[in-house]
Design a protein around this motif. Structure first.
Motif, PDB file in Angstrom:
ATOM      1  N   THR A   1     108.907  57.273  29.175  1.00  0.00           N
ATOM      2  CA  THR A   1     109.483  56.678  27.952  1.00  0.00           C
ATOM      3  C   THR A   1     110.190  55.357  28.252  1.00  0.00           C
ATOM      4  O   THR A   1     110.121  54.416  27.458  1.00  0.00           O
ATOM      5  CB  THR A   1     110.468  57.652  27.296  1.00  0.00           C
ATOM      6  N   SER A   2     110.864  55.266  29.401  1.00  0.00           N
ATOM      7  CA  SER A   2     111.618  54.053  29.725  1.00  0.00           C
ATOM      8  C   SER A   2     110.697  52.875  30.016  1.00  0.00           C
ATOM      9  O   SER A   2     110.877  51.783  29.491  1.00  0.00           O
ATOM     10  CB  SER A   2     112.546  54.305  30.919  1.00  0.00           C
ATOM     11  N   VAL A   3     109.699  53.105  30.866  1.00  0.00           N
ATOM     12  CA  VAL A   3     108.797  52.003  31.246  1.00  0.00           C
ATOM     13  C   VAL A   3     108.009  51.502  30.038  1.00  0.00           C
ATOM     14  O   VAL A   3     108.001  50.305  29.727  1.00  0.00           O
ATOM     15  CB  VAL A   3     107.846  52.444  32.373  1.00  0.00           C
ATOM     16  N   PHE A   4     107.377  52.425  29.335  1.00  0.00           N
ATOM     17  CA  PHE A   4     106.570  51.992  28.194  1.00  0.00           C
ATOM     18  C   PHE A   4     107.448  51.549  27.026  1.00  0.00           C
ATOM     19  O   PHE A   4     107.081  50.663  26.259  1.00  0.00           O
ATOM     20  CB  PHE A   4     105.611  53.107  27.775  1.00  0.00           C
ATOM     21  N   GLY A   5     108.618  52.185  26.884  1.00  0.00           N
ATOM     22  CA  GLY A   5     109.547  51.742  25.845  1.00  0.00           C
ATOM     23  C   GLY A   5     110.042  50.338  26.107  1.00  0.00           C
ATOM     24  O   GLY A   5     110.179  49.523  25.180  1.00  0.00           O
ATOM     25  N   TYR A   6     110.303  50.032  27.387  1.00  0.00           N
ATOM     26  CA  TYR A   6     110.748  48.679  27.736  1.00  0.00           C
ATOM     27  C   TYR A   6     109.651  47.658  27.444  1.00  0.00           C
ATOM     28  O   TYR A   6     109.929  46.547  26.976  1.00  0.00           O
ATOM     29  CB  TYR A   6     111.139  48.625  29.209  1.00  0.00           C
ATOM     30  N   ILE A   7     108.410  48.035  27.700  1.00  0.00           N
ATOM     31  CA  ILE A   7     107.285  47.138  27.372  1.00  0.00           C
ATOM     32  C   ILE A   7     107.264  46.867  25.864  1.00  0.00           C
ATOM     33  O   ILE A   7     107.117  45.720  25.421  1.00  0.00           O
ATOM     34  CB  ILE A   7     105.950  47.754  27.836  1.00  0.00           C
ATOM     35  N   GLY A   8     107.427  47.927  25.046  1.00  0.00           N
ATOM     36  CA  GLY A   8     107.455  47.742  23.601  1.00  0.00           C
ATOM     37  C   GLY A   8     108.642  46.918  23.158  1.00  0.00           C
ATOM     38  O   GLY A   8     108.534  46.078  22.254  1.00  0.00           O
ATOM     39  N   LEU A   9     109.806  47.140  23.808  1.00  0.00           N
ATOM     40  CA  LEU A   9     111.014  46.372  23.479  1.00  0.00           C
ATOM     41  C   LEU A   9     110.793  44.888  23.746  1.00  0.00           C
ATOM     42  O   LEU A   9     111.103  44.031  22.902  1.00  0.00           O
ATOM     43  CB  LEU A   9     112.185  46.902  24.313  1.00  0.00           C
ATOM     44  N   MET A  10     110.256  44.558  24.928  1.00  0.00           N
ATOM     45  CA  MET A  10     110.025  43.157  25.266  1.00  0.00           C
ATOM     46  C   MET A  10     108.969  42.525  24.359  1.00  0.00           C
ATOM     47  O   MET A  10     109.081  41.358  23.978  1.00  0.00           O
ATOM     48  CB  MET A  10     109.575  43.046  26.737  1.00  0.00           C
ATOM     49  N   ALA A  11     107.953  43.300  24.000  1.00  0.00           N
ATOM     50  CA  ALA A  11     106.921  42.772  23.096  1.00  0.00           C
ATOM     51  C   ALA A  11     107.526  42.466  21.729  1.00  0.00           C
ATOM     52  O   ALA A  11     107.229  41.421  21.122  1.00  0.00           O
ATOM     53  CB  ALA A  11     105.776  43.770  22.963  1.00  0.00           C
ATOM     54  N   GLY A  12     108.370  43.376  21.219  1.00  0.00           N
ATOM     55  CA  GLY A  12     109.005  43.155  19.924  1.00  0.00           C
ATOM     56  C   GLY A  12     109.935  41.965  19.946  1.00  0.00           C
ATOM     57  O   GLY A  12     109.909  41.108  19.041  1.00  0.00           O
ATOM     58  N   VAL A  13     110.780  41.873  20.991  1.00  0.00           N
ATOM     59  CA  VAL A  13     111.698  40.735  21.115  1.00  0.00           C
ATOM     60  C   VAL A  13     110.909  39.439  21.272  1.00  0.00           C
ATOM     61  O   VAL A  13     111.240  38.411  20.682  1.00  0.00           O
ATOM     62  CB  VAL A  13     112.659  40.944  22.302  1.00  0.00           C
ATOM     63  N   GLY A  14     109.843  39.492  22.083  1.00  0.00           N
ATOM     64  CA  GLY A  14     109.029  38.292  22.280  1.00  0.00           C
ATOM     65  C   GLY A  14     108.389  37.812  20.991  1.00  0.00           C
ATOM     66  O   GLY A  14     108.353  36.602  20.715  1.00  0.00           O
TER      67      GLY A  14
END
Length: 419
Positions: free
Chosen positions: A336-349
């Motif tokens: 959840t952390s690794v893939f969640g962080y990917i989603g977080l960075m994609a959303g912020v980006g």
């Protein structure tokens, strides 16, 4: 701890495709949460930018025409303000703070061979803060009480007027001709113009003496303090109508006799709406994320079932329930952390990219006039990012706990018989 991480990574690699597909559901949930929060933030920033062009606690009054008879007076009477109404509000309306009256006329303003027809607005010193004007360092000053008292022939120009009349030359200390009279330039307002074109500002007392000897006014604006709820603003509006009704002899319930624009009331209502929008998009985003968490939990259950024999052997050789619980929960948190962080960075980006493109478009269309905006800076602040990170950690624990509990309850003998 290192051995546990190596074991978790080996397990994830054996089921690489399943891990990726499961993790993508978490990424998508966080991505949607951030994008929705950014969109709500962009709408809020756009509306707040429109409010910031003036004081948000601003009340404006305009006299109208009575629509009903009142105390023997006929309807269809034209009302007007005088300076006595300004003093009435200043002294009798407890919530009032800054106040200005307006005296407006159109005149030809010229300097040398340059000239133009502009709106000449007579204002009081408080106008500067009520309308959030901007006079930078080296750009002079605004009208003060001495100018009012002495009825000085001084003038403040909007930036575009100064540029048209003086080109590259500083206008400070120079004299411009307004109608048939000369006024000394004391300041330049660099705030973008309101709708309706550029203005020039002179002391209210001077404007009344020269351009409006009859003394009639058609607008008063003032700021208020202490009105933080819709109910308080409604009570204030009704109280203000009663005070003005007594002074000008009209029915306080006659909405056509007095027009009231209460920006503070509009601001309170708008903030309520955006509070609801923020809650709504947060709920939608979290529900989307929960769908991903459920997917992780289901996959972890499958993983536990596949590893039943392995878990039984580990328990048989002395592995404690706590170590097994910890291992499975860590695996869930890692996914959840690794893939969640990917989603977080994609959303912020994505929100940052939209913000950048909007700034570039605004720069290309830049003008001296203030533009109405409904969507500005759709970025997500650090608070939302921290919130999303916290959600990820909690989600990982929840997604892994139930499968881990199931693994802990496995009996070594039964597990070792499992094929």
């Amino acid at each position: 701890m290192t051995d546990q991480l190596q074991e978790i990574m080996a397990t994830l690699k054996r089921n690489r495709m399943r891990t990726i597909l499961t993790g993508l559901s978490v990424s998508w949930g966080i991505f949607i949460l951030i994008v929705l929060l950014g969109a709500g933030n962009g709408l809020k920033n756009g509306v707040m930018q429109n409010f910031s062009s003036r004081a948000i606690n601003r009340v404006s009054l305009w006299p109208g025409t009575t629509s009903v008879p009142w105390k023997g007076l006929k309807s269809e009477r034209y009302l007007h303000f005088t300076e006595s109404e300004v003093e009435l509000i200043r002294n009798e309306v407890e919530e009032s703070r800054l106040i200005t009256a307006y005296s407006t006329t159109s005149q030809t303003v010229s300097y040398g061979s340059e000239y133009g027809s502009y709106r000449v607005t007579g204002v009081m010193p408080d106008y500067f803060d009520i309308e959030n004007l901007e006079i930078g360092a080296g750009e002079g000053r605004f009208i003060n009480q001495l100018d009012m008292r002495e009825k000085n022939k001084v003038i403040v120009l909007d930036r575009r007027v100064a540029a048209l009349l003086f080109k590259e030359k500083s206008p400070l200390g120079e004299y411009v001709k307004v109608g048939q009279l000369m006024f000394k330039v004391i300041g330049v307002n660099s705030k973008r113009e309101q709708w309706g074109g550029p203005n020039v500002y002179i002391p209210f007392s001077t404007a009344q003496a020269i351009f409006n000897p009859g003394g009639k006014l058609y607008q008063i604006a003032f700021t208020v303090d202490g009105l933080i709820t819709t109910e308080e603003n409604d009570r204030f509006n009704e109280s203000l109508r009663k005070i003005m009704g007594l002074r000008l002899n009209f029915d306080p319930d006659d909405r056509q006799a007095l027009w009231v624009s209460n920006t503070q009331e509009n601001y309170v209502e708008t903030m309520k709406i955006f509070g609801g929008i923020t809650i709504l998009v947060t709920i939608i985003g979290i529900l989307t994320l929960i769908a991903g968490i459920v997917g992780v939990s289901n996959i972890m259950l499958v993983s536990v079932r596949e590893r039943t024999r392995e878990i039984g052997i580990r328990k048989a050789i002395g592995a404690t329930p706590a170590s097994i619980l910890k291992s499975i929960i860590l695996e869930s948190i890692l996914i959840t952390s690794v893939f969640g962080y990917i989603g977080l960075m994609a959303g912020v980006g994505l929100t940052e990219a939209i913000h950048f493109l909007m700034e570039q478009a605004a720069s290309a269309q830049a003008s001296d006039e203030l533009q109405m905006s409904v969507f500005t800076n759709p970025t997500v602040d650090a608070g939302y990012a921290l919130f999303a990170t916290g959600v990820l950690i909690v989600a990982g624990v929840i997604a892994g706990y139930l499968p881990a509990r199931k693994a802990v309850k496995v009996k070594p003998i039964e597990a070792m018989r499992q094929e």
